[in-house]
Design an enzyme around this catalytic site. Structure first.
Site, PDB file in Angstrom:
ATOM      1  N   ASP A 101      -4.831  -5.080   2.504  1.00 22.89           N
ATOM      2  CA  ASP A 101      -5.931  -3.975   1.997  1.00 22.89           C
ATOM      3  C   ASP A 101      -7.090  -3.856   2.770  1.00 22.89           C
ATOM      4  O   ASP A 101      -7.409  -4.975   3.700  1.00 22.89           O
ATOM      5  CB  ASP A 101      -6.444  -4.167   0.598  1.00 22.89           C
ATOM      6  CG  ASP A 101      -7.171  -5.601   0.327  1.00 22.89           C
ATOM      7  OD1 ASP A 101      -6.490  -6.490   1.289  1.00 22.89           O
ATOM      8  OD2 ASP A 101      -8.153  -5.709  -0.163  1.00 22.89           O
ATOM      9  N   GLU A 107      -7.752  -8.776  -1.404  1.00 22.55           N
ATOM     10  CA  GLU A 107      -8.362  -9.840  -0.605  1.00 22.55           C
ATOM     11  C   GLU A 107      -9.937  -9.175  -0.723  1.00 22.55           C
ATOM     12  O   GLU A 107     -10.759 -10.194  -1.066  1.00 22.55           O
ATOM     13  CB  GLU A 107      -7.907 -10.299   0.554  1.00 22.55           C
ATOM     14  CG  GLU A 107      -8.659 -11.460   1.280  1.00 22.55           C
ATOM     15  CD  GLU A 107     -10.192 -11.215   1.733  1.00 22.55           C
ATOM     16  OE1 GLU A 107     -11.022 -12.383   1.812  1.00 22.55           O
ATOM     17  OE2 GLU A 107     -10.556 -10.170   2.318  1.00 22.55           O
TER      18      GLU A 107
END
Ligand code: ZN
Length: 391
Positions: free
Chosen positions: A81, A146
């Site tokens: 991400d 994250e």
């Protein structure tokens, strides 16, 4: 801006890791959207002999891939991400269309951390086919959460490994850690973080009759002074030390003839590995209650600190230093600076954690980019470390 010229070497796998980096950047993956990145990685990993599991939990994509069956368990950890690109019109090139100009690779995730994933994939393609699967067990542990609240990402993956009785000896994280060129800085720990809200209760009243009211701001100021007087450690060469900052004080709307009856104090602590969340909370609570026995604290955004130390024998820090020296001719700075990272979920007494990646100078910014040489150097370093692990 100075432009470093870069000539494509003909006999390396730059085309591998560059192809991977572009393919990953081209996928729109703002947290927690993975958008096929992990499928892309798994396709190549499976071809190299990895067993891949892909789990979607609470909208978060996690990839757990395993290669080999050696006694030593080593993980490569990272995330697919990225943070939001912000206003698209400010970007020189579209953030989800990788673009190279003057040997600089542009795109969201070019530094944080799709090039880290690409470099390790390229390194695996280069060296794993020549290594013995009995020499070590190699895990890829990849999440798509994250940059978000991280509840179902690396933290969840660690729980799965624990339930399966898998104990990692080493954990290499591909986050961007360099300050100007890959290999100049690695992280061997991070400070922890903890926020809190202190609710202070007094008794509202007319300012002209102070004996009949109990001013909550006056109570709060004694608490604040108590917290500021807390004797934190001053830090050492490895850690910047612990500090507490008051971030907000609120007694609600006011008029000049009312002593307020309640007050909120917000604070944030950054702490080193001499504290755990438990010991830190105890220290703060003791200080607050000694200033005002009626005050209460609500905690938020807890992140443990971690720090890995060099050790005799198998030492991930030493392997990273040796690989960096061979690739760049220099040894890295060992740092613990920066915010929190997923390293906190994996670091234990047994598990050494090292973060090693490309320069972080443009992460989360408009026009995020890295120099192509930083990508290639990272693949060289990772490949070297894999070969060391097999010895
Ligand atoms: Zn990152």
């Amino acid at each position: 801006m100075t432009i470093r010229p870069f000539i494509l070497p003909s006999n390396t796998s730059l085309t591998y890791c560059l192809t991977h980096a572009k393919a990953l950047i081209n996928k729109h993956t703002v947290t927690p959207n993975d958008n096929g990145c992990q499928y892309y990685l798994a396709t190549y990993l499976q071809a190299l002999g990895f067993t891949c599991e892909h789990v979607v939990i609470h909208g978060v994509s996690n990839l757990i891939a395993r290669w080999g069956q050696g006694a030593r368990h080593v993980a490569f950890c990272g995330h697919t991400d990225v943070v939001s690109p912000g206003p698209l019109s400010h970007w020189r090139y579209p953030p989800f269309e990788a673009h190279i100009e003057n040997s600089q690779l542009y795109g969201r995730g070019a530094a944080d951390m799709k090039t880290g994933l690409a470099a390790m994939l390229g390194a695996c393609q280069r060296v794993l086919p020549g290594l013995n699967q009995d020499d070590f067990t190699f895990w890829w542990l990849i999440t798509s959460d994250e940059e978000g609240d991280a509840q179902w990402g690396s933290k969840w993956i660690k729980q799965v490994l624990d339930e399966r009785g898998v104990h990692l000896d080493m954990c290499l994280i591909g986050e961007p850690t360099a300050s100007s060129a890959t290999g100049d800085t690695i992280k061997i720990g991070r400070r922890g973080a903890l926020s809190g809200t202190i609710d202070v209760a007094g008794k509202q009243g007319h300012v002209a009759y102070p004996h009949s009211c109990d001013n909550a701001i006056h109570r709060a100021s004694r608490i604040v002074q108590g917290l500021l007087d807390l004797g934190w450690d001053g830090g050492d060469l490895d850690f910047p030390g612990t500090s507490l900052q008051i971030t907000h004080i609120d007694s609600g709307t006011f008029t000049d003839n009312i002593a307020p009856g309640k007050c909120q104090i917000e604070f944030n602590v950054r702490f080193d590995a001499t504290y755990t969340l438990t010991t830190l909370k105890a220290a703060v609570l003791e200080r607050v209650l000694s200033a005002d026995n009626d005050a209460t604290i609500r905690w938020s955004r807890p992140c443990e600190a971690y720090q890995s130390h060099a050790r005799e024998g198998d030492c991930l820090i030493a392997m990273a230093e040796a690989a960096i020296y061979r690739a760049t001719g220099r040894y890295p700075l060992l740092s613990t600076s920066g915010g929190t990272s997923d390293g906190r979920f994996f670091a234990t007494e047994e598990t050494q954690v090292v973060e090693l990646g490309v320069p972080n100078t443009t992460i989360h910014q408009i026009n995020e980019s890295i120099h192509l040489s930083d990508l290639l150097t990272l693949e060289d370093i990772y490949a070297d470390m894999l070969v060391q692990l097999a010895r």
